[in-house]
Design a protein around this motif. Sequence first.
Motif, short mmCIF file in Angstrom:
data_model
loop_
_atom_site.label_atom_id
_atom_site.label_comp_id
_atom_site.label_asym_id
_atom_site.label_seq_id
_atom_site.Cartn_x
_atom_site.Cartn_y
_atom_site.Cartn_z
N ASP A 7 -8.87 -0.11 -8.35
CA ASP A 7 -7.50 0.40 -8.26
C ASP A 7 -6.53 -0.77 -8.20
N PRO A 8 -5.67 -0.95 -9.23
CA PRO A 8 -4.82 -2.14 -9.29
C PRO A 8 -3.59 -2.05 -8.40
N VAL A 9 -3.78 -2.02 -7.09
CA VAL A 9 -2.65 -1.96 -6.18
C VAL A 9 -2.83 -2.99 -5.08
N ASP A 10 -1.72 -3.36 -4.46
CA ASP A 10 -1.71 -4.29 -3.34
C ASP A 10 -2.02 -3.51 -2.07
N ARG A 11 -3.13 -3.84 -1.42
CA ARG A 11 -3.58 -3.08 -0.26
C ARG A 11 -2.62 -3.19 0.92
N ASP A 12 -1.76 -4.20 0.95
CA ASP A 12 -0.77 -4.28 2.02
C ASP A 12 0.36 -3.27 1.83
N LEU A 13 0.51 -2.79 0.61
CA LEU A 13 1.60 -1.88 0.28
C LEU A 13 1.12 -0.46 0.01
N VAL A 14 -0.03 -0.33 -0.58
CA VAL A 14 -0.57 0.98 -0.96
C VAL A 14 -2.06 1.00 -0.67
N ARG A 15 -2.52 2.06 -0.03
CA ARG A 15 -3.95 2.21 0.22
C ARG A 15 -4.27 3.69 0.37
N VAL A 16 -5.54 4.03 0.19
CA VAL A 16 -5.99 5.40 0.37
C VAL A 16 -6.90 5.45 1.58
N VAL A 17 -6.57 6.31 2.54
CA VAL A 17 -7.36 6.49 3.76
C VAL A 17 -7.56 7.99 3.98
N ASP A 18 -8.81 8.42 4.04
CA ASP A 18 -9.13 9.83 4.31
C ASP A 18 -8.40 10.78 3.36
N GLY A 19 -8.35 10.39 2.09
CA GLY A 19 -7.73 11.26 1.09
C GLY A 19 -6.22 11.24 1.08
N VAL A 20 -5.62 10.32 1.84
CA VAL A 20 -4.16 10.21 1.90
C VAL A 20 -3.72 8.90 1.27
N LEU A 21 -2.78 8.98 0.37
CA LEU A 21 -2.18 7.78 -0.23
C LEU A 21 -1.06 7.28 0.67
N HIS A 22 -1.26 6.14 1.31
CA HIS A 22 -0.26 5.52 2.18
C HIS A 22 0.60 4.58 1.33
N VAL A 23 1.91 4.78 1.34
CA VAL A 23 2.83 3.93 0.59
C VAL A 23 3.85 3.34 1.55
N ARG A 24 3.89 2.02 1.62
CA ARG A 24 4.88 1.32 2.46
C ARG A 24 6.14 1.10 1.64
N ILE A 25 7.21 1.78 2.02
CA ILE A 25 8.40 1.77 1.16
C ILE A 25 9.45 0.75 1.60
N SER A 26 9.22 0.07 2.74
CA SER A 26 10.21 -0.91 3.20
C SER A 26 9.51 -2.15 3.72
N THR A 27 10.29 -3.19 3.92
CA THR A 27 9.82 -4.43 4.48
C THR A 27 10.52 -4.68 5.81
N GLU A 28 9.90 -5.43 6.69
CA GLU A 28 10.53 -5.70 8.00
C GLU A 28 11.77 -6.58 7.87
N ARG A 29 11.93 -7.22 6.72
CA ARG A 29 13.13 -8.03 6.52
C ARG A 29 14.36 -7.13 6.42
N GLY A 30 15.48 -7.63 6.90
CA GLY A 30 16.73 -6.89 6.79
C GLY A 30 16.73 -5.57 7.53
N GLY A 31 16.00 -5.49 8.64
CA GLY A 31 15.96 -4.25 9.40
C GLY A 31 15.22 -3.14 8.71
N ASN A 32 14.20 -3.53 7.94
CA ASN A 32 13.41 -2.59 7.13
C ASN A 32 14.18 -2.15 5.89
#
Length: 269
Positions: A7-32
């Motif tokens: 799966d060509p994705v960055d595991r820090d940003l996108v991952r699949v756990v227990d059938g759920v696609l986790h997507v990190r939509i913000s960064t801690e910079r600039g107050g998220n």
Amino acid sequence: MTSPDSDPVDRDLVRVVDGVLHVRISTERGGNALDPDGLDQGTTALRQVAAGSLDVGAVLLYGPGANFCAGGDVRSFAAAPDRSTFIAALADRFHGLLLALADADTPVVAAVRGWAAGAGMSIVCHSDIAIGGPGTSLRAAYPGIGLSPDGGMTWALPRIVGAARARHLILTDAVITAPDALEMGLLSQVVGSDDDVVPTAVEVATRLAAGPRSALRAARRLLADGATAQLVDQLAAEAASISALAGGREGIEGVDAFVQKRRPDFTAR
């Protein structure tokens, strides 16, 4: 199904756990602030879901820090040589994620801890289930920096809170507290502690992923179409949907389990 290794994705940003696609939509910079890399990686993964090459039963949207998403990185706007071109490109990437969310046709859960402002509030408006905490606040935020909304806010917000209230919230740039957001329908649930927001959202998304996926997708489509459908057409669509599901694996398992007085097992794929 695409395996985690291929799966060509960055595991820090996108991952699949227990059938759920986790997507990190913000960064801690600039107050998220909204994360362009998260947008791109999330869009890639969601397109795989839509194509059937990534099998998930729910999508979880979250931010990594104290806030869900405080909107775009305004400092990067200011630093851009051509602000109009820069923001147009960012809006295209952002809108690509939202269209991919719609095309994935999968329940979307948002873990709305802290602020959801600007683009963050737009994302909440596109979620099926939004979990907040006592410290959750939402704000259109665009008028404060002299801009108009993006992320489909002017399309989604009136459908949630009504046209008059949407005009008020956007034009006055009002801060929406967690209780008010719950009352308006922007949040689905407010948990007792901000620390519980993400774990609760993960639990809800995991439960959805373990449930009858075809039925949940069908329910989402019916709810979306029902907003503009005539009653006679909606009744026909419901009849077609429930009859089709009744002959499918999940429908058979659900009905049989009820009759046999046992818990249904929808996890066999």
